[in-house]
Write a protein that holds these residues in place. Structure first.
Motif, PDB file in Angstrom:
ATOM      1  N   ASN A 199       1.434   6.716  -6.838  1.00 59.07           N
ATOM      2  CA  ASN A 199       0.308   7.572  -7.201  1.00 59.07           C
ATOM      3  C   ASN A 199       0.587   9.045  -6.924  1.00 59.07           C
ATOM      4  OD1 ASN A 199      -1.251   5.465  -8.142  1.00 59.07           O
ATOM      5  ND2 ASN A 199      -2.261   5.121  -6.161  1.00 59.07           N
ATOM      6  N   SER A 200       1.427   9.309  -5.946  1.00 55.57           N
ATOM      7  CA  SER A 200       1.715  10.712  -5.606  1.00 55.57           C
ATOM      8  C   SER A 200       2.724  11.347  -6.561  1.00 55.57           C
ATOM      9  CB  SER A 200       2.224  10.817  -4.172  1.00 55.57           C
ATOM     10  OG  SER A 200       3.496  10.190  -4.067  1.00 55.57           O
ATOM     11  N   ILE A 201       3.452  10.500  -7.310  1.00 57.26           N
ATOM     12  CA  ILE A 201       4.426  11.039  -8.264  1.00 57.26           C
ATOM     13  C   ILE A 201       3.668  11.598  -9.462  1.00 57.26           C
ATOM     14  CG2 ILE A 201       6.315  10.462  -9.828  1.00 57.26           C
ATOM     15  CD1 ILE A 201       7.163   8.317  -7.843  1.00 57.26           C
ATOM     16  N   SER A 202       4.005  12.834  -9.854  1.00 56.73           N
ATOM     17  CA  SER A 202       3.327  13.472 -10.986  1.00 56.73           C
ATOM     18  C   SER A 202       3.870  12.884 -12.286  1.00 56.73           C
ATOM     19  CB  SER A 202       3.537  14.976 -10.944  1.00 56.73           C
ATOM     20  OG  SER A 202       4.911  15.263 -11.104  1.00 56.73           O
ATOM     21  N   THR A 208       2.226   1.713  -3.577  1.00 57.47           N
ATOM     22  CA  THR A 208       1.224   2.262  -4.499  1.00 57.47           C
ATOM     23  C   THR A 208       0.897   3.719  -4.179  1.00 57.47           C
ATOM     24  OG1 THR A 208      -0.556   1.332  -3.148  1.00 57.47           O
ATOM     25  CG2 THR A 208       0.162   0.044  -5.059  1.00 57.47           C
ATOM     26  N   ALA A 209       0.900   4.083  -2.900  1.00 58.16           N
ATOM     27  CA  ALA A 209       0.646   5.479  -2.523  1.00 58.16           C
ATOM     28  C   ALA A 209       1.773   6.380  -3.032  1.00 58.16           C
ATOM     29  CB  ALA A 209       0.496   5.592  -1.011  1.00 58.16           C
ATOM     30  N   ILE A 210       3.007   5.895  -2.940  1.00 55.04           N
ATOM     31  CA  ILE A 210       4.154   6.686  -3.425  1.00 55.04           C
ATOM     32  C   ILE A 210       4.068   6.848  -4.934  1.00 55.04           C
ATOM     33  CG2 ILE A 210       6.656   6.657  -3.732  1.00 55.04           C
ATOM     34  CD1 ILE A 210       6.854   5.394  -0.931  1.00 55.04           C
ATOM     35  N   GLU A 266       0.833  -1.200   0.000  1.00 54.95           N
ATOM     36  CA  GLU A 266       0.000   0.000   0.000  1.00 54.95           C
ATOM     37  C   GLU A 266       0.870   1.253   0.000  1.00 54.95           C
ATOM     38  OE1 GLU A 266      -2.903   0.119   3.084  1.00 54.95           O
ATOM     39  OE2 GLU A 266      -3.710  -1.855   2.575  1.00 54.95           O
TER      40      GLU A 266
END
Length: 135
Positions: free
Chosen positions: A34-37, A30-32, A27
């Motif tokens: 998703n936070s990458i532009s 995946t959070a990291i 998790e």
């Protein structure tokens, strides 16, 4: 003061020696992600215009370079007879009595020949410029 320093050292050593405990590492991954532009080259619309402009200016530079090479190497070469008179006028013969002439007479003769040659050359250059302008 000593007690505070000791307590500080204890906390520091405790933090250094403890390993982090990860709960749900997937998790976190995946959070990291998703936070990458998204990459900046895809997010900016002006980037595409810049690349097209750079490509077009490179193409224009190549065309100009080819035109200059064409003008330099493939332009018609002027006929030799146009310049024969000009080339032949650069030399002149010495008078027959050159050996008998004094130094002052030689000087006067050579300076008059030089000034005459310079005037002829200048008038021919002006004539060539006028001919080339009309073309």
């Amino acid at each position: 003061m000593k007690q505070e320093d000791k307590q500080y050292e204890e906390w520091l050593s405790e933090l250094k020696n403890k390993q982090p405990i990860l709960k749900n590492p997937e998790e976190l991954t995946t959070a990291i992600l998703n936070s990458i532009s998204p990459s900046p080259s895809r997010s900016k619309p002006g980037r595409r215009k810049f690349l097209i402009g750079a490509w077009l200016s490179g193409l224009a530079a190549a065309v100009l370079l080819l035109l200059f090479i064409n003008d330099t190497y493939l332009s018609p070469i002027p006929q030799q007879n146009e310049y024969e008179d000009w080339q032949n006028s650069t030399s002149f013969s010495l008078p027959e009595n050159w050996k008998e002439m004094g130094l002052q007479e030689k000087n006067n003769y050579l300076s008059s020949q030089f000034t005459r040659h310079r005037q002829l050359r200048q008038t021919r250059i002006i004539q060539l410029i006028k001919e080339n302008r009309s073309k």
